[in-house]
Motif scaffolding. Structure first.
Motif, short mmCIF file in Angstrom:
data_model
loop_
_atom_site.label_atom_id
_atom_site.label_comp_id
_atom_site.label_asym_id
_atom_site.label_seq_id
_atom_site.Cartn_x
_atom_site.Cartn_y
_atom_site.Cartn_z
N LEU A 1 -6.80 -1.45 -4.58
CA LEU A 1 -5.91 -0.31 -4.81
C LEU A 1 -6.08 0.24 -6.23
CD1 LEU A 1 -2.63 -1.53 -3.05
CD2 LEU A 1 -4.38 0.01 -2.15
N ARG A 2 -6.23 -0.66 -7.19
CA ARG A 2 -6.41 -0.20 -8.58
C ARG A 2 -7.72 0.56 -8.74
NH1 ARG A 2 -7.10 -4.27 -11.63
NH2 ARG A 2 -6.52 -6.09 -10.39
N ARG B 1 4.11 5.41 -5.99
CA ARG B 1 4.04 5.36 -7.46
C ARG B 1 2.98 6.32 -7.99
NH1 ARG B 1 4.45 -0.41 -6.76
NH2 ARG B 1 2.22 -0.58 -7.21
N ARG B 2 1.87 6.44 -7.26
CA ARG B 2 0.82 7.37 -7.72
C ARG B 2 1.31 8.82 -7.65
NH1 ARG B 2 -0.04 2.99 -8.17
NH2 ARG B 2 0.82 3.57 -10.20
N ASP C 1 -4.81 -5.91 -4.15
CA ASP C 1 -4.41 -5.25 -5.40
C ASP C 1 -5.57 -4.67 -6.20
OD1 ASP C 1 -2.33 -4.68 -7.53
OD2 ASP C 1 -3.66 -6.04 -8.63
N TRP D 1 2.37 1.72 -3.37
CA TRP D 1 1.33 2.16 -4.30
C TRP D 1 1.14 3.67 -4.22
CZ3 TRP D 1 -3.54 4.07 -2.62
CH2 TRP D 1 -4.48 4.29 -3.65
N THR D 2 1.12 4.23 -3.01
CA THR D 2 0.97 5.69 -2.89
C THR D 2 2.18 6.40 -3.49
OG1 THR D 2 1.97 5.83 -0.67
CG2 THR D 2 -0.41 5.45 -0.80
N GLU E 1 -7.25 3.97 -7.17
CA GLU E 1 -6.45 4.83 -8.05
C GLU E 1 -7.29 5.44 -9.16
OE1 GLU E 1 -2.80 4.51 -11.31
OE2 GLU E 1 -3.24 2.83 -9.99
N THR F 1 0.82 -1.21 0.00
CA THR F 1 0.00 0.00 0.00
C THR F 1 0.86 1.26 0.00
OG1 THR F 1 -1.71 -1.20 1.21
CG2 THR F 1 -1.87 1.20 1.21
#
Length: 362
Positions: free
Chosen positions: A350-351, A275-276, A347, A272-273, A354, A269
């Protein structure tokens, strides 16, 4: 029924087979069948808390054992470590139980400094330190081993709310020499709400004033019942069935493997933040680096994007997130990556999140 769409940080998603376990018939809670069930549960809970001590099972929310932590503690003043909404509740409960409370507050998103805990306790001669392990409102993890050691170094005891910690964040009751730790069924244990669990040292059990313990939350009664394989009062038998079934699965996975799985989901997680943000969506965990819970992440949203809008749009995509809590309600959302979730179930959530945030940012 499906599994893998509900990411509220409590109550967490419960697998269908665990819900099904609750449909078993009633039994007498004073009979041999219940004692057998109770003993199986004790074996599992001792593994979860990493202890040889008896585990207390209360038919209530974890707030009940939060009150029990105060009522059964040694007489004297309390140092309440406050860094979020639930640690604030712990402080308030201590006050409402008649204790004089000093609040050691740090900004939401930060953890407490064990050295400061020792200094506060020494200066005021506090009898008790109250601290939250994993602060569910912010996603902050406190070093409760070091804080407990700090309390002990200043001749105080330490009571620990590990409601969103147990099973997801490492905690070793015996090896760490802890006094009293409690949790709830509806967080990383991935059970329906309605049960609370606690473990107390012998020293803690003997430290309180018997006249101030009350009745329902008198831990001496829980200890006496556990020694006989009984609950101190009428238990929620259907929830006990679910607990027994879930503990079998927890034992099969192993508690250290559960800690590793939760740490992996948290790291996933956080990455993921990052990369965003690199790709133009400025989101980040609210908790400071180094103090992040493995079970829940509160995510700071871009300016102009409300938590309520994100939660509603993600729900339309088939996933349920937790709204921000307390004063963070409008500026964060919370992802509960705990319980029986895995990186594979996390996953797609999260997608979906996003995609929603990207649209709302415009």
């Amino acid at each position: 029924m499906t599994f893998g769409t509900f990411f509220v940080p409590g109550p967490t998603e419960v697998r269908p087979e665990i819900l099904q376990a609750m449909t078993q018939p009633m039994i007498s809670h004073r009979g041999s069948a219940f004692r057998s069930l109770f003993e199986r549960i004790q074996t599992g809970l001792r593994t979860v808390f990493v202890t040889k001590r008896p585990a207390f099972i209360a038919t209530c929310s974890a707030t009940g054992l939060m009150e029990a932590a105060i009522r059964n503690a040694p007489p004297g003043t309390v140092l309440a470590c406050v860094n979020g909404a639930f640690s604030d509740r712990f402080s308030t409960i201590a006050e409402r139980c008649g204790r004089i409370v000093e609040r050691y507050e740090v900004p939401w998103g930060q953890a407490h400094d064990p050295a400061m805990v020792a200094a506060h306790v020494t200066a005021a001669r506090h009898a008790l330190v109250a601290v939250v392990h994993s602060e569910t409102s912010t996603g902050v993890l406190n070093d409760v081993r070091a804080i407990s050691d700090a309390a002990h170094s200043a001749d105080a005891m330490c009571v620990i709310d590990s409601v969103s910690g147990i099973r997801g964040a490492e905690l070793r009751f015996d090896d760490w020499g802890l006094d009293f730790v409690f949790t709830g069924s509806q967080k990383a244990l991935a059970l329906p709400p309605g049960l609370a669990f606690g473990v107390a040292s012998e020293r803690f059990l003997n430290s309180g004033d018997p006249t101030g313990r009350g009745a329902y939350f008198d831990l001496a009664e829980f200890a006496s019942g556990a020694a006989k394989g009984e609950a101190p009062n009428t238990p929620a038998i259907s929830l006990y069935y679910a607990l027994a079934a879930q503990l079998e699965c927890i034992l099969e996975e192993g508690i250290e493997n559960a800690w590793k799985r939760h740490a992996l989901m948290a790291a996933m997680t956080h990455m993921w933040t990052q990369r965003r943000t690199v790709h133009g969506i400025p989101i980040a965990p609210f908790a400071a680096v180094g103090n992040r819970s493995p079970t829940v992440t509160a995510i700071k949203l871009p300016d102009g994007v409300s938590g309520d809008a994100v939660v509603k749009a993600v729900a339309a995509a088939g996933y349920t997130l937790g709204a921000g809590y307390g004063k963070l309600k409008d500026t964060t959302v919370r992802i509960g990556h705990m319980g029986d979730h895995t990186p594979d179930t996390l996953d797609p959530c999260l997608r979906a999140t996003e995609g929603v945030v990207r649209k709302l940012v415009g």
